[in-house]
Design an enzyme around this catalytic site. Sequence first.
Site, short mmCIF file in Angstrom:
data_model
loop_
_atom_site.label_atom_id
_atom_site.label_comp_id
_atom_site.label_asym_id
_atom_site.label_seq_id
_atom_site.Cartn_x
_atom_site.Cartn_y
_atom_site.Cartn_z
N TYR A 51 51.80 61.66 51.75
CA TYR A 51 52.14 63.03 51.36
C TYR A 51 51.12 63.56 50.37
O TYR A 51 50.72 62.84 49.45
CB TYR A 51 53.53 63.07 50.70
CG TYR A 51 54.54 63.76 51.59
CD1 TYR A 51 54.33 65.06 52.04
CD2 TYR A 51 55.70 63.10 51.99
CE1 TYR A 51 55.25 65.68 52.87
CE2 TYR A 51 56.62 63.72 52.82
CZ TYR A 51 56.39 65.01 53.26
OH TYR A 51 57.28 65.63 54.08
N THR A 223 41.18 77.39 65.64
CA THR A 223 41.66 76.04 65.91
C THR A 223 40.44 75.12 65.80
O THR A 223 39.30 75.59 65.74
CB THR A 223 42.26 75.91 67.31
OG1 THR A 223 41.29 76.35 68.27
CG2 THR A 223 43.53 76.72 67.47
N LYS A 226 39.18 73.29 70.38
CA LYS A 226 38.71 73.93 71.62
C LYS A 226 37.21 73.68 71.73
O LYS A 226 36.82 72.52 71.88
CB LYS A 226 39.10 75.41 71.63
CG LYS A 226 40.62 75.61 71.61
CD LYS A 226 41.01 77.06 71.77
CE LYS A 226 42.52 77.24 71.89
NZ LYS A 226 43.18 77.54 70.59
N ARG A 232 43.44 68.33 67.42
CA ARG A 232 44.26 69.55 67.41
C ARG A 232 44.55 69.97 65.98
O ARG A 232 45.05 69.16 65.19
CB ARG A 232 45.60 69.29 68.11
CG ARG A 232 45.50 68.74 69.49
CD ARG A 232 46.81 68.85 70.21
NE ARG A 232 47.01 70.22 70.59
CZ ARG A 232 46.40 70.83 71.61
NH1 ARG A 232 45.57 70.16 72.38
NH2 ARG A 232 46.63 72.08 71.88
N1 DSN Z 1 47.06 78.13 74.15
C1 DSN Z 1 45.73 78.52 73.78
C2 DSN Z 1 44.92 78.88 74.96
O1 DSN Z 1 45.09 78.25 75.98
O2 DSN Z 1 44.10 79.77 74.90
C3 DSN Z 1 45.71 79.59 72.80
O3 DSN Z 1 46.54 79.26 71.75
#
Ligand code: DSN
Length: 433
Positions: A51, A223, A226, A232
């Site tokens: 924590y 994020t 990606k 994530r």
């Molecule tokens: N779910 C994501 C996407 O596929 O673009 C966006 O949050």
Amino acid sequence: MKTLKNHDPDIYNLIQKETERQNYGLELIASENFTSRAGMEACGSTLTNKYAEGLPGKRYYGGCEFVDQIEDLARERAKKLYNADWVNVQPHSGASANAAVYLALLKPGDTLLGLDLSHGGHLTHGSPVNFSGIQYNAKFYGVDKETGRIDLDSVRDAAKKHKPKLISIGASAYTRDFDYKAFRQIADEAGALLWMDMAHTAGIIAAKLLNDPLPHCHVVTTTTHKTLRGPRGGMILVGKDAENTLGVVAPKSGRTKKWSELFDSGVFPGTQGGPLEHIIAGKAVAYKEALEPDFVVYQQQVLNNAKAMGERFSELGYNLISGGTDNHLILIDLRNKGVTGKQAEEALGQAEITVNKNMVPFDTESPFVTSGIRIGAPAMTTRGLKESDFRTIAELIDRVIQNPTNESTIKQVKQDVHAICERFPLYDFVTTA
Ligand code: DSN
């Protein structure tokens, strides 16, 4: 994962199956990628036990001396990557990062202006089914029907009409770059703050292959999983100019605060409790990887692959929204092919090609059916595929879409998919067929 195998074979076996699915299928969901083994080791470490509410050096728990150093490393690397003045690496996701920004900048009922979800925007940019559209007065701009591109004059008109307190940029299905300078001018004219959600393109922006939002926006969220290819998670950033030139008055104390203080408290205690230090360690690994010269080579290949795939689809008679792409994804309107997005997604899934159905601008189908599919290059580029492979992928997809219910076609395409995947192994610990 020997310990897990013995301790909980049910979960172990399902993880194995998912790993095999990832290894033997063509992963073309534009928002997915394959994070490094080093990053996954950090995410699976003892840090999950800790924590650490608060920030490094200012925690509400003892025993934070090592997680403080980890989070500081993550922050320093992220700042270097984006030439940012300030960053918060604690948001659990992009949606959490966005929630913290809203809490910091808006009061319930305030007006925000963002890209319409059905024109490529995101749920958290004011959709009526999301907290952002429930809590705030959300208004939208869209893309031009002919060009499929954002028309800045219509954004300016919408900003003048609705007088938003916050204008958002960013998208989950938009294939062109953004003119941040022009958006900032529109925001300034309307007396609005400007926020970019760069979740989809964060990796390409880090590689400096798309325009940089940080010098022009008051705040940027993203994020980390990606195009950035980390675990994530989410992150909030403030650019150098924004931090130095702007001060805001916090509603309660009346004291002039820096933007960063508002966003820090928007994350904790505003919208989150304890940060996920194991994921923050994974983010730190990803930022280190993104600072390497190879990362730019990877992002350039993502752009080349998406372009090559888009061009092949056009040759095959597909209708690409905006006519092509400047980034990592393409969006196809399938209406001239006689299948819906839902049918295409399902048929392609049977051939182990993973895409997602997607609304296209001015869609005539519901969000559950849709007229389009969105296809992205980041994940398969990580596996090493090049332009010619992506042209082949377009041809495989075309074969399925021309014959979505033909079992023999789907079987043949699936064999071709497996052959490609075997040429480009995912992780070296995938051993079973
Ligand atoms: N779910 C994501 C996407 O596929 O673009 C966006 O949050």
